[in-house]
Design an enzyme around this catalytic site. Structure first.
Site, short mmCIF file in Angstrom:
data_model
loop_
_atom_site.label_atom_id
_atom_site.label_comp_id
_atom_site.label_asym_id
_atom_site.label_seq_id
_atom_site.Cartn_x
_atom_site.Cartn_y
_atom_site.Cartn_z
N CYS B 129 92.70 44.43 57.68
CA CYS B 129 93.80 44.97 58.48
C CYS B 129 93.91 46.49 58.37
O CYS B 129 94.49 47.14 59.22
CB CYS B 129 95.11 44.28 58.11
SG CYS B 129 95.36 44.11 56.35
N TYR B 130 93.41 47.04 57.27
CA TYR B 130 93.45 48.50 57.08
C TYR B 130 92.04 48.99 56.78
O TYR B 130 91.69 49.24 55.63
CB TYR B 130 94.37 48.86 55.91
CG TYR B 130 95.83 48.57 56.15
CD1 TYR B 130 96.58 49.39 57.00
CD2 TYR B 130 96.47 47.51 55.52
CE1 TYR B 130 97.92 49.13 57.22
CE2 TYR B 130 97.80 47.25 55.74
CZ TYR B 130 98.53 48.06 56.59
OH TYR B 130 99.86 47.82 56.80
#
Ligand code: SF4
Ligand code: SF4
Lengths: 127, 493
Positions: B129-130
């Protein structure tokens, strides 16, 4: 008055201060000294009346002389905390009427100690 | 009896009577507490001093592609990121990794409040997600989502003053302390200071609206180490609204970076009791002067004093007048109390009652430690010593045979009078010197004792650039020797 004496590799080997003191019959107070084999820098204090005469004599013996008339300077960075008050040997800093810290310049002997004490880096010794 | 609602109504109507804490002393002295309570609605207090336990939370917003910051630096000063992806807490005492003590978290905060841009640099391990692992960019206060000052411990009610019995200049969080009781420093502004004007914390508590760094802020609880009458407050405020005049970065030379924070607290005069409380004067506010020459947690008390004595600029220690430096700014503290007074008079600032009171009693406990390791447990004992009459040759032989580098020199009673090292002997030999140990020994010996903590012994060696200390008892008799190697084995663990 304070005089800053700069010695070169030749003058630094001669006993110039003693010579000037004897010949001019002057009291010379050493405030700060840095003497190395090839160079020297000494700050001396002499009476105002004889300062001119003494300075000329030093020059004659090959020493560069600069009068230190400027004393400690406090910039607008000061927050009037007073940390400097108790560390100055001559009591230059005082709390004034309105609780601001006032500088009594004439008392300053340019020892430089307060410069390294002020947390706001507001004190400078101009050359 | 008045309520805060009634006072706020007066503020709204523009007929509130506000005075500063300094003015209140005179009013109560003149009218008495009862009349003063009728006359005066609000008393404003102020303080402006170095408050190390300060900092700010930031939310930087998300980059594209996004990053979950694992470490983040603002102008090379690291902030704490052990919270959500782009949240961080920057503490004021954190030092720059490139400039050291010249620049720290406090300077970043002051620069931001002055409207400057700072460099943000972050690293991460990367996730689904990051995905981003690195970012470098510039940010200003306008660019970040939130910049909230949250200070865990501010506005000390009173503080212990400092002096120094040792023979060295000490650089401390209490400023520069000259040797041999050369000066005294103290923090806090006594009768003008917020908590001293409400010592039972009736009106200052959770939710109290205050002046913080030039903006409105709030008390969010008692501060860390809160220990009445040495009370403290935890406060918060919006950094984006603050003014640089009231947040000033500073460096205590040789100690580190801190932030001068300006705090003002309005005290509603609800009744006669509050009028009496706000009439407190410096001669009633006591503290102690402690000796920083003793580098232990429980520093000895040199003297009990009042803030009035400290403020006079001189205190007597051992029969001598010693000059005193304040470390908090009276000028700025007064200015804050006056500014807050104006804000209330102009109807820009309303008072609040606490929604919860802070403790009126609490003790400040020392750290629970596994053990305090002392020199006794690591020293070599007995120490091999030599007499001053012995020859240099003899000293050389003992050093070599025992594979040691330091030889304490003792007189016939076993008292320490000097030390010779293998280096002293090498020098003597190189110069063709033959003679006795006393001709080449160092006479001013730095020593330690059996009960001294090893950290203090280690710092002595570091400061004097030496690698061993003779251990002496109270009669100056040598009972052992401790070397830097003995200590580093323990300290490294
Ligand atoms: S120590 Fe520095 S900031 Fe404090 S009063 Fe002196 S000059 Fe001003
Ligand atoms: S330079 Fe020395 S004498 Fe001058 S103000 Fe600073 S501490 Fe005082």
């Amino acid at each position: 008055m304070l005089l800053k004496l700069k010695y070169d590799s030749r003058s630094v080997r001669a006993p110039v201060i003693s010579k000037v003191a004897i010949e001019e019959n002057a009291l010379i107070n050493i405030i700060e000294a840095k003497v190395e084999p090839r160079f020297g820098e000494i700050v001396v204090e002499v009476d105002d009346e004889i300062a001119e005469r003494v300075a000329e004599k030093f020059k004659k013996y090959g020493v560069e002389v600069r009068k230190l008339t400027k004393s400690i300077e406090k910039s607008e960075k000061c927050v009037d905390c007073g940390a400097c008050i108790s560390v100055c040997p001559t009591g230059v800093f005082e709390r004034g009427e309105d609780d601001r810290i006032v500088v009594n310049e004439v008392k300053c002997i340019r020892c430089g100690f307060c410069v390294g004490v002020c947390p706001l880096n507001a004190l400078k010794l101009p050359e | 009896m008045k309520t805060v609602e009634e006072i706020n109504e007066k503020i709204r109507e523009g007929n509130v009577n506000v005075v500063t804490a300094l003015e209140m002393k005179e009013i109560v002295a003149e009218l008495g507490a009862k009349e003063a309570a009728k006359e005066v609605d609000v008393v404003t207090t102020g303080t402006f001093g170095a408050m190390c336990s300060s900092g700010a939370f930031f939310n930087f917003g998300h980059s594209d592609p996004p990053i979950k910051m694992q470490r983040v630096w603002l102008n090379d000063v690291e902030a704490y990121t052990g919270i959500a992806a782009v949240d961080a807490y920057l503490g004021v005492t954190q030092l720059s990794e490139t400039l050291g003590m010249e620049y720290g978290g406090a300077h970043v905060i002051e620069d931001l409040v002055r409207g400057k841009e700072v460099e943000l640099r972050a690293t991460a391990y990367g996730t689904d997600c990051y995905p981003r692992k690195e970012i470098v960019t510039e940010i200003s206060l306008e660019d970040v989502n939130q910049a909230v000052m949250v200070n865990p411990r501010n506005a000390y009610q009173r503080y212990r003053a400092a002096t120094n019995s040792s023979d060295r200049v000490l650089r401390t969080y209490m400023g520069t302390l000259l040797p041999n009781f050369g000066n005294v420093t103290y923090a806090g502004v006594g009768e003008l200071s917020p908590l001293n004007n409400d010592p039972e914390y009736r009106t200052i508590g959770v939710g109290t609206r205050i002046f913080l760094g030039g903006a409105k802020g709030y008390v969010i609880g008692e501060g860390t180490q809160h220990s009445p009458p040495f009370g403290t407050l935890m406060v918060k405020g919006n950094l984006k609204e603050m003014k640089p005049e009231y947040l000033r970065a500073a460096t205590f030379p040789g100690y580190g970076v801190t932030l001068f924070v300006g705090i003002g607290i309005p005290i509603p005069i609800l009744d006669e009791e509050m009028a009496k409380a706000t009439a407190i004067t410096d001669d009633k506010i006591e503290t102690v002067i402690i000796d920083f020459g003793v580098p232990r947690r429980d520093r000895p008390i040199v003297k009990r004093v009042t803030y009035a004595e400290l403020k006079s600029g001189k205190v007597e220690i051992n029969g001598e007048d010693v000059r005193v430096s304040p470390l908090s700014s009276y000028y700025m503290s007064k200015k804050i109390a006056e500014e807050l007074k104006r804000m209330i008079e102009r109807g820009e600032f309303f008072l609040t009652m606490p929604v919860e009171r802070i403790p009126q009693k609490e003790v400040f406990k020392p750290m629970r430690q596994r053990e305090i390791k002392v020199v006794k447990s690591v020293m070599s004992s007995p120490a091999i010593t030599i007499s001053p009459e012995a020859s240099i040759e003899e000293a050389a032989r003992i050093l070599i045979e025992n594979e040691i580098n330091h030889l304490p020199v003792v007189n016939e009673r076993g008292e320490l009078i000097g030390i010779v090292t293998s280096w002293d002997i090498a020098k003597a030999v190189a110069r063709g010197k033959i003679g006795k140990v006393e001709d080449i020994m160092t006479r001013k010996v730095i020593t330690t004792t059996m009960e001294e903590p090893i950290e203090i012994a280690a710092r002595k060696m570091e400061q004097h650039e030496i690698s061993a200390l003779p251990v002496v008892d109270k009669d100056n008799k040598v009972v052992g020797i401790v070397s830097s190697e003995d200590l580093s084995k323990l300290l490294a663990r």
